[in-house]
Write a protein that holds these residues in place. Structure first.
Motif, mmCIF file in Angstrom:
data_model
loop_
_atom_site.group_PDB
_atom_site.id
_atom_site.type_symbol
_atom_site.label_atom_id
_atom_site.label_comp_id
_atom_site.label_asym_id
_atom_site.label_seq_id
_atom_site.Cartn_x
_atom_site.Cartn_y
_atom_site.Cartn_z
ATOM 1 N N ALA A 58 -8.959 4.617 4.863
ATOM 2 C CA ALA A 58 -7.775 5.044 4.103
ATOM 3 C C ALA A 58 -7.112 6.234 4.792
ATOM 4 N N TRP A 59 -7.909 7.162 5.280
ATOM 5 C CA TRP A 59 -7.360 8.332 5.973
ATOM 6 C C TRP A 59 -6.676 7.906 7.275
ATOM 7 N N ASN A 60 -7.286 6.962 8.002
ATOM 8 C CA ASN A 60 -6.688 6.456 9.235
ATOM 9 C C ASN A 60 -5.362 5.737 8.984
ATOM 10 N N ARG A 61 -5.237 5.075 7.809
ATOM 11 C CA ARG A 61 -3.979 4.415 7.446
ATOM 12 C C ARG A 61 -2.905 5.426 7.042
ATOM 13 N N GLY A 62 -3.317 6.665 6.747
ATOM 14 C CA GLY A 62 -2.365 7.684 6.323
ATOM 15 C C GLY A 62 -2.283 7.839 4.814
ATOM 16 N N ASP A 63 -3.199 7.214 4.076
ATOM 17 C CA ASP A 63 -3.197 7.376 2.617
ATOM 18 C C ASP A 63 -3.498 8.823 2.263
ATOM 19 N N ARG A 64 -2.913 9.290 1.162
ATOM 20 C CA ARG A 64 -3.119 10.676 0.735
ATOM 21 C C ARG A 64 -4.052 10.776 -0.464
ATOM 22 N N ALA A 65 -4.274 9.657 -1.177
ATOM 23 C CA ALA A 65 -5.167 9.665 -2.336
ATOM 24 C C ALA A 65 -5.766 8.276 -2.515
ATOM 25 N N VAL A 66 -7.020 8.246 -2.954
ATOM 26 C CA VAL A 66 -7.682 6.979 -3.258
ATOM 27 C C VAL A 66 -8.427 7.136 -4.577
#
Length: 175
Positions: free
Chosen positions: A110-118
């Motif tokens: 998720a961090w590699n995709r650029g997501d800011r929250a999960v």
């Protein structure tokens, strides 16, 4: 019936009383002051009162691992979905080892995709004492994830409440 005051207790009390000053507007007579001063034995060792040691309060391993460690405004934006929840993972039915490896892989991707929250769904567990619920904050503070996790917080009831966690992720460095 009260017991009589022992001599060492009287000596200690007189030492304490000698340090007290009367309230404004009230006076102590000179005779009373001299009587108190005469009772003090300045050569006697001070009475030692043992101070019980209090156990240090338990702290989470990292300061951001408290119940509300995502900034309040950011948590509100995530709860209202004004800040997009990039992904969800449900850890139900997994044992600890499976859940830990799935969580690490999910958060890093998720961090590699650029997501800011999960959203991490752990479930409450039997009678509110779930192992996954208790261990997830520790896993998120591990060295593998410490560099990408900005904070965690209990989810809003629309997203699972006590059985789910918001995980705020740090921004990826540019370049």
């Amino acid at each position: 019936m009260k017991r009589p005051i022992r001599p060492d207790e009287a000596r200690l009390w007189s030492m304490v009383a000698a340090t007290v000053h009367p309230m404004p507007g009230r006076t102590v007579s000179k005779a009373e002051r001299e009587a108190l001063a005469a009772q003090i034995d300045h050569n006697a060792p001070a009475a030692r009162i043992p101070i019980p040691e209090k156990p240090a309060p338990k702290r989470p391993p990292h300061p951001w691992l408290g119940p509300d460690n995502i900034e309040p405004r950011r948590k509100h934006r995530i709860a209202k979905e004004r800040e997009e929840i990039g992904g969800r993972i449900d850890l139900h039915g997994m044992d600890q080892m499976q859940a830990k490896s799935a969580l690490e892989g999910f958060v890093l991707s998720a961090w590699n995709r650029g997501d800011r929250a999960v959203l991490v769904i752990t479930g409450k567990g039997a009678r509110g004492g779930g192992v996954l619920r208790r261990m997830t904050p520790e896993w998120l503070s591990s060295p593998a994830l410490r560099e990408v996790v900005a904070g965690i917080s209990e989810a809003h009831r629309n997203h699972g409440g006590e059985g789910a966690l918001y995980v705020a992720l740090k921004r990826r460095p540019r370049g």
